[in-house]
Scaffold this active site. Sequence first.
Site, PDB file in Angstrom:
ATOM      1  N   GLY A   6       0.774  -1.240   0.000  1.00  0.00           N
ATOM      2  CA  GLY A   6       0.000   0.000   0.000  1.00  0.00           C
ATOM      3  C   GLY A   6       0.801   1.284   0.000  1.00  0.00           C
ATOM      4  N   ASN A   8       1.502   2.974  -2.623  1.00  0.00           N
ATOM      5  CA  ASN A   8       0.781   3.889  -3.523  1.00  0.00           C
ATOM      6  C   ASN A   8      -0.450   4.469  -2.848  1.00  0.00           C
ATOM      7  OD1 ASN A   8       1.969   4.107  -6.369  1.00  0.00           O
ATOM      8  ND2 ASN A   8       2.183   1.927  -5.913  1.00  0.00           N
ATOM      9  N   HIS A 104       0.959   1.191 -13.368  1.00  0.00           N
ATOM     10  CA  HIS A 104       1.807   0.073 -13.813  1.00  0.00           C
ATOM     11  C   HIS A 104       3.268   0.515 -13.772  1.00  0.00           C
ATOM     12  CE1 HIS A 104       2.821  -3.628 -15.837  1.00  0.00           C
ATOM     13  NE2 HIS A 104       3.670  -2.913 -16.567  1.00  0.00           N
ATOM     14  N   GLU A 142     -10.991  -3.735 -20.935  1.00  0.00           N
ATOM     15  CA  GLU A 142     -11.040  -5.204 -20.841  1.00  0.00           C
ATOM     16  C   GLU A 142      -9.678  -5.860 -21.008  1.00  0.00           C
ATOM     17  OE1 GLU A 142     -13.422  -3.442 -22.136  1.00  0.00           O
ATOM     18  OE2 GLU A 142     -15.337  -4.290 -21.476  1.00  0.00           O
ATOM     19  N   ASP A 145      -3.511  -3.936 -19.266  1.00  0.00           N
ATOM     20  CA  ASP A 145      -2.643  -2.752 -19.429  1.00  0.00           C
ATOM     21  C   ASP A 145      -2.817  -2.086 -20.796  1.00  0.00           C
ATOM     22  OD1 ASP A 145      -1.537  -3.299 -16.886  1.00  0.00           O
ATOM     23  OD2 ASP A 145       0.020  -4.557 -17.738  1.00  0.00           O
ATOM     24  N   ALA A 174       8.567   7.822  -9.632  1.00  0.00           N
ATOM     25  CA  ALA A 174       7.467   7.889 -10.603  1.00  0.00           C
ATOM     26  C   ALA A 174       6.097   7.539  -9.998  1.00  0.00           C
ATOM     27  CB  ALA A 174       7.761   6.978 -11.793  1.00  0.00           C
ATOM     28  N   GLU A 175       5.936   6.313  -9.509  1.00  0.00           N
ATOM     29  CA  GLU A 175       4.590   5.869  -9.098  1.00  0.00           C
ATOM     30  C   GLU A 175       3.958   6.785  -8.056  1.00  0.00           C
ATOM     31  OE1 GLU A 175       4.042   1.656  -8.269  1.00  0.00           O
ATOM     32  OE2 GLU A 175       5.938   1.248  -9.244  1.00  0.00           O
TER      33      GLU A 175
HETATM   34  C1  GRF Z   1       3.454  -1.189  -7.473  1.00  0.00           C
HETATM   35  O1  GRF Z   1       4.698  -1.438  -8.038  1.00  0.00           O
HETATM   36  C2  GRF Z   1       2.450  -0.976  -8.564  1.00  0.00           C
HETATM   37  O2  GRF Z   1       2.962  -0.371  -9.694  1.00  0.00           O
HETATM   38  C3  GRF Z   1       2.047  -2.370  -8.880  1.00  0.00           C
HETATM   39  O3  GRF Z   1       2.034  -3.042  -7.632  1.00  0.00           O
HETATM   40  C4  GRF Z   1       2.906  -2.385  -6.744  1.00  0.00           C
HETATM   41  C5  GRF Z   1       2.119  -2.032  -5.524  1.00  0.00           C
HETATM   42  O4  GRF Z   1       2.863  -1.551  -4.461  1.00  0.00           O
HETATM   43  N1  GRF Z   1       0.834  -2.398  -9.640  1.00  0.00           N
HETATM   44  P1  GRF Z   1       2.136  -0.932  -3.192  1.00  0.00           P
HETATM   45  O5  GRF Z   1       1.182  -1.986  -2.640  1.00  0.00           O
HETATM   46  O6  GRF Z   1       1.434   0.304  -3.600  1.00  0.00           O
HETATM   47  O7  GRF Z   1       3.238  -0.659  -2.200  1.00  0.00           O
END
Ligand code: GRF
Length: 195
Positions: A6, A8, A104, A142, A145, A174-175
């Site tokens: 978690g 993100n 992603h 559907e 990615d 990035a994320e």
């Molecule tokens: C991240 O790398 C995201 O891009 C992928 O799963 C991972 C999740 O990490 N889809 P977190 O649970 O948010 O730490």
Amino acid sequence: MVSGGGTNLQAIIDAIADGRIKGAKIVRVISNKSDAYALKRAESAGIEGVVVSRKDHPDASHFNKALLEALDGCKPDLVVLAGFLVVLSRDIIERYRGRIINIHPSLIPSFCGEGFYGLKVHEEALKRGVKVTGATVHFVDEGCDTGPIILQKAVPVEEGDTPEILQRRVMEQAEWKILPEAIDMIANSKELFRN
Ligand code: GRF
């Protein structure tokens, strides 16, 4: 929707708290894993956490129905897949079409599609020898990615990177930036988000 650590989700919680995301709040966190650390993060932030586990349902169709009910039950404007490792059913995609986004950990269309999740993405990027990788936020359709891209951010691959080191850099650089940014764009832009 979450399955794991978690980080993100935490980035979204923090961005709402410090005003980088305006006009939005997290109404519910849904996890398919009862031991996901993401649920603890939700609890600490005072957000309702709901577990919908495949193990508690006799088959995929009951599981998918329960997921849909967990979503409908909180009436979300936007569904954010923040490390959710379950492929969404057609019913969910249809009900929330254009209102589901995913993060992603690569620059789509590289290193994406079936089987590309978690460390595997970074292993493949290192194997291919790319010098730049990154992350992508996209709408979910559907396919795997394949939906329209909202934001991407590039991250350099460095000498001596392991999949774990690269994964961490992609998350930090990035994320954790573009996922909150995309949510803010959607919450505040009529163009991106028609409904
Ligand atoms: C991240 O790398 C995201 O891009 C992928 O799963 C991972 C999740 O990490 N889809 P977190 O649970 O948010 O730490």
